[in-house]
Design a protein around this motif. Structure first.
Motif, mmCIF file in Angstrom:
data_model
loop_
_atom_site.group_PDB
_atom_site.id
_atom_site.type_symbol
_atom_site.label_atom_id
_atom_site.label_comp_id
_atom_site.label_asym_id
_atom_site.label_seq_id
_atom_site.Cartn_x
_atom_site.Cartn_y
_atom_site.Cartn_z
ATOM 1 N N ALA A 119 -1.879 -2.274 -13.747
ATOM 2 C CA ALA A 119 -1.984 -2.341 -12.318
ATOM 3 C C ALA A 119 -1.261 -1.144 -11.647
ATOM 4 C CB ALA A 119 -1.743 -3.491 -11.756
ATOM 5 N N ALA A 120 0.123 -0.738 -12.255
ATOM 6 C CA ALA A 120 0.968 -0.027 -11.700
ATOM 7 C C ALA A 120 0.351 1.651 -12.172
ATOM 8 C CB ALA A 120 2.212 -0.065 -12.349
ATOM 9 N N ARG A 121 -0.069 1.692 -13.087
ATOM 10 C CA ARG A 121 -0.667 3.200 -13.570
ATOM 11 C C ARG A 121 -2.032 3.321 -12.835
ATOM 12 N NH1 ARG A 121 1.362 1.979 -19.747
ATOM 13 N NH2 ARG A 121 3.375 2.995 -19.466
ATOM 14 N N ALA A 122 -2.826 2.208 -12.509
ATOM 15 C CA ALA A 122 -4.099 2.444 -11.825
ATOM 16 C C ALA A 122 -3.809 3.228 -10.556
ATOM 17 C CB ALA A 122 -4.792 1.168 -11.831
ATOM 18 N N ARG A 123 -2.669 2.649 -9.987
ATOM 19 C CA ARG A 123 -2.232 3.136 -8.544
ATOM 20 C C ARG A 123 -1.550 4.399 -8.604
ATOM 21 N NH1 ARG A 123 -0.653 -0.711 -4.487
ATOM 22 N NH2 ARG A 123 0.377 1.097 -3.745
ATOM 23 N N GLY A 124 -1.430 4.819 -9.939
ATOM 24 C CA GLY A 124 -0.612 5.967 -9.723
ATOM 25 C C GLY A 124 0.991 6.077 -9.503
ATOM 26 N N LEU A 125 1.612 4.881 -9.803
ATOM 27 C CA LEU A 125 2.890 4.648 -9.545
ATOM 28 C C LEU A 125 3.704 5.336 -10.473
ATOM 29 C CD1 LEU A 125 2.929 0.872 -8.403
ATOM 30 C CD2 LEU A 125 2.667 2.859 -6.950
ATOM 31 N N THR A 126 4.762 5.862 -10.255
ATOM 32 C CA THR A 126 5.762 6.519 -10.974
ATOM 33 C C THR A 126 6.887 5.396 -11.369
ATOM 34 O OG1 THR A 126 6.034 8.444 -9.548
ATOM 35 C CG2 THR A 126 8.029 7.959 -11.159
ATOM 36 N N LEU A 127 6.864 5.153 -12.852
ATOM 37 C CA LEU A 127 7.611 4.049 -13.456
ATOM 38 C C LEU A 127 8.804 4.468 -14.280
ATOM 39 C CD1 LEU A 127 4.322 2.405 -14.965
ATOM 40 C CD2 LEU A 127 5.565 1.762 -12.789
ATOM 41 N N TRP A 128 9.933 3.859 -14.180
ATOM 42 C CA TRP A 128 11.067 4.104 -15.191
ATOM 43 C C TRP A 128 11.763 2.721 -15.468
ATOM 44 C CZ3 TRP A 128 11.233 6.041 -10.140
ATOM 45 C CH2 TRP A 128 12.412 5.720 -9.189
ATOM 46 N N ASN A 129 12.611 2.984 -16.337
ATOM 47 C CA ASN A 129 13.512 1.928 -16.680
ATOM 48 C C ASN A 129 15.055 2.399 -16.880
ATOM 49 O OD1 ASN A 129 13.507 3.302 -19.253
ATOM 50 N ND2 ASN A 129 12.815 1.438 -20.243
ATOM 51 N N GLY A 130 15.880 1.490 -17.303
ATOM 52 C CA GLY A 130 17.367 1.828 -17.443
ATOM 53 C C GLY A 130 17.566 1.881 -18.821
ATOM 54 N N ALA A 131 16.722 2.466 -19.777
ATOM 55 C CA ALA A 131 17.120 2.672 -21.285
ATOM 56 C C ALA A 131 18.251 3.696 -21.443
ATOM 57 C CB ALA A 131 15.734 3.490 -21.840
ATOM 58 N N GLY A 132 18.979 3.137 -22.119
ATOM 59 C CA GLY A 132 20.135 3.891 -22.745
ATOM 60 C C GLY A 132 21.552 3.256 -21.848
ATOM 61 N N THR A 133 21.581 2.576 -20.982
ATOM 62 C CA THR A 133 22.744 2.355 -20.006
ATOM 63 C C THR A 133 23.657 1.481 -20.573
ATOM 64 O OG1 THR A 133 21.490 0.976 -18.567
ATOM 65 C CG2 THR A 133 21.567 3.261 -17.701
ATOM 66 N N PRO A 140 0.912 -1.436 0.160
ATOM 67 C CA PRO A 140 -0.003 -0.112 -0.139
ATOM 68 C C PRO A 140 0.984 1.370 0.030
ATOM 69 C CG PRO A 140 -0.041 -1.021 2.279
ATOM 70 C CD PRO A 140 0.606 -2.150 1.246
ATOM 71 N N ARG A 141 2.240 1.162 0.473
ATOM 72 C CA ARG A 141 3.004 2.396 0.221
ATOM 73 C C ARG A 141 3.666 2.475 -0.737
ATOM 74 N NH1 ARG A 141 3.035 4.924 5.636
ATOM 75 N NH2 ARG A 141 4.753 6.058 4.690
ATOM 76 N N LEU A 142 3.764 1.465 -1.350
ATOM 77 C CA LEU A 142 4.484 1.563 -3.036
ATOM 78 C C LEU A 142 4.255 2.926 -3.777
ATOM 79 C CD1 LEU A 142 6.432 0.061 -4.692
ATOM 80 C CD2 LEU A 142 4.545 -0.830 -5.937
ATOM 81 N N GLY A 143 5.312 3.433 -4.252
ATOM 82 C CA GLY A 143 5.177 4.846 -4.845
ATOM 83 C C GLY A 143 5.796 4.647 -6.220
ATOM 84 N N ALA A 144 6.939 3.670 -6.330
ATOM 85 C CA ALA A 144 7.623 3.816 -7.559
ATOM 86 C C ALA A 144 8.156 2.349 -7.919
ATOM 87 C CB ALA A 144 8.734 4.725 -7.570
ATOM 88 N N VAL A 145 8.035 2.088 -9.208
ATOM 89 C CA VAL A 145 8.779 0.715 -9.771
ATOM 90 C C VAL A 145 9.686 1.030 -10.731
ATOM 91 C CG1 VAL A 145 8.200 -1.505 -10.716
ATOM 92 C CG2 VAL A 145 6.667 -0.521 -8.974
ATOM 93 N N ALA A 146 10.793 0.469 -10.770
ATOM 94 C CA ALA A 146 12.032 0.562 -11.656
ATOM 95 C C ALA A 146 12.281 -0.546 -12.435
ATOM 96 C CB ALA A 146 13.004 1.262 -11.214
ATOM 97 N N ALA A 147 12.469 -0.742 -13.486
ATOM 98 C CA ALA A 147 13.201 -1.787 -14.405
ATOM 99 C C ALA A 147 14.623 -1.534 -14.513
ATOM 100 C CB ALA A 147 12.471 -1.944 -15.601
ATOM 101 N N GLN A 148 15.454 -2.223 -13.985
ATOM 102 C CA GLN A 148 16.969 -2.116 -14.158
ATOM 103 C C GLN A 148 17.460 -1.874 -15.489
ATOM 104 O OE1 GLN A 148 18.494 -0.355 -11.745
ATOM 105 N NE2 GLN A 148 20.271 -1.393 -11.342
ATOM 106 N N GLY A 149 16.905 -2.629 -16.458
ATOM 107 C CA GLY A 149 17.471 -2.648 -17.817
ATOM 108 C C GLY A 149 16.294 -1.887 -18.569
ATOM 109 N N ALA A 150 16.420 -2.181 -19.846
ATOM 110 C CA ALA A 150 15.593 -1.423 -20.816
ATOM 111 C C ALA A 150 14.013 -1.819 -20.723
ATOM 112 C CB ALA A 150 16.159 -1.217 -22.255
ATOM 113 N N GLY A 151 14.107 -3.201 -20.561
ATOM 114 C CA GLY A 151 12.736 -4.129 -20.743
ATOM 115 C C GLY A 151 11.996 -4.054 -19.609
ATOM 116 N N TYR A 152 10.636 -4.219 -19.752
ATOM 117 C CA TYR A 152 9.876 -4.153 -18.621
ATOM 118 C C TYR A 152 8.557 -5.019 -18.777
ATOM 119 C CZ TYR A 152 8.180 -0.609 -21.935
ATOM 120 O OH TYR A 152 7.766 0.211 -22.742
ATOM 121 N N GLU A 153 8.669 -6.047 -19.688
ATOM 122 C CA GLU A 153 7.531 -6.735 -20.333
ATOM 123 C C GLU A 153 6.940 -7.373 -19.215
ATOM 124 O OE1 GLU A 153 11.300 -9.322 -20.792
ATOM 125 O OE2 GLU A 153 10.605 -7.444 -21.100
ATOM 126 N N ALA A 154 7.362 -7.882 -18.168
ATOM 127 C CA ALA A 154 6.823 -8.677 -17.020
ATOM 128 C C ALA A 154 6.082 -7.721 -15.916
ATOM 129 C CB ALA A 154 7.459 -9.849 -16.459
#
Length: 317
Positions: free
Chosen positions: A90-104, A71-85
């Motif tokens: 569900a994350a967007r319905a909760r209003g979570l901030t989402l990012w990935n590791g694109a470009g690294t 319930p306190r979750l505010g953000a989810v990060a994918a360490q690499g470029a992919g985020y398929e799983a």
């Protein structure tokens, strides 16, 4: 809502991570390290109420039921470029901030793709095995060059663009298939389908995102179109290539070779392909180098800082 038991945010780390990078996370967060299914289930069940940030990778992801249990979750990060799983709905319905590791790790992946292509076309593993067995070059078949040949790239994202530039430096003609034509893919020819690209190309590098939309996009028809002198390289996701169709094409002599860094069976090796001498396998390490892994950690920490400060993250989903 339950109050956290620590003044520092709890960070749930779901992918295998080196101790030196966990130490960097621990400088700022109360880290819960759960790289196995068992540890993950226990962490969510016992500490889910306090977790505010999750870092994962595309293949490991984060499920809707896990999001609901935090319930306190505010953000989810994918360490690499992919985020398929990651369950984005569900994350967007909760209003979570989402990012990935694109470009690294784009350049590292592109380097590995070219290494696999060269090794496959030039038959480097077979030639080394022959030499170790006492067979000299006069008894070996001549292997083709890559210069002057046609390279098809499936997926012209940032990694695909880097592969194209490397291929052009080898004097290769480059074509690509993408969801849409890119006007910045200079010197590369666009094809409207994977099949038409394979019919044109001598070699095919798979660099597209994973997920349901691209599952088995490289099928028996595409592999046959590459032809008995063709080679396929996959540095994207294992799901993009139909493993059984690839094995059948190799067995029938309809394809010259394959070089794969990713598999449908990960982390188990692709059993149907293990008996082929013209298959090169690496353990999903295309994006792994000391430099690229550190860059993903640095980007995660900077994005996390921005999220905490209410600033836009650098690589949003």
């Amino acid at each position: 809502m339950p109050a956290p038991t620590s003044s520092r945010r709890k960070l749930l780390v779901l992918m295998p991570t080196a101790e030196e990078h966990l130490a960097q996370f621990r400088q700022r967060y109360d880290v819960i390290y759960a790289p196995t299914a068992e540890a993950r289930a226990q962490a969510v069940a016992t500490q889910g109420a306090e977790i505010e940030l999750v870092v994962t990778i595309g293949a490991v992801g984060l499920r809707a039921d896990e999001i609901a249990a935090m319930p306190r979750l505010g953000a989810v990060a994918a360490q690499g470029a992919g985020y398929e799983a990651i369950d984005l709905a569900a994350a967007r319905a909760r209003g979570l901030t989402l990012w990935n590791g694109a470009g690294t790790n784009d350049s590292c992946v592109a380097d590995h793709a070219m290494a696999l292509l060269l090794a496959s076309v030039r038959g480097l593993p077979q030639q080394e095995a022959a030499l170790r067995a006492g067979v000299w070059r006069d008894a070996l078949p001549l292997r083709p060059s890559v210069n002057g040949r046609k390279l098809g790239i499936l997926g012209m994202g940032t990694i695909g663009l880097r592969i194209a530039r490397r291929a052009q430096a080898f004097d290769m003609e480059v074509g690509y298939h993408n969801r849409r034509e890119r006007h910045d893919a200079l010197g590369s020819r666009y094809f409207g389908s994977v099949l038409s690209l394979a019919e044109w190309a001598d070699f095919l590098v798979v660099a597209a995102p994973g997920g349901p939309a691209t599952r088995h996009i490289v099928n028996a028809e595409v592999l046959k179109a590459l032809g008995p002198q063709g080679h396929v390289v996959n540095i994207a996701r294992g799901s993009l290539i139909d493993t059984q169709a690839l094995a059948a094409a190799l067995a029938a002599g309809e394809l010259g070779g394959a070089a794969l860094d990713v598999y449908e069976s990960e982390p188990k090796p692709p059993e149907p392909l293990l008996g082929f001498r013209n298959v090169i396998l690496t353990p999903h390490i295309a994006g792994w180098s000391p430099e690229s892994v550190q860059a993903t950690v640095d980007l995660f920490l900077e994005n996390a800082r921005r999220w905490e400060a209410g600033e836009p993250v650098l690589t949003p989903l």
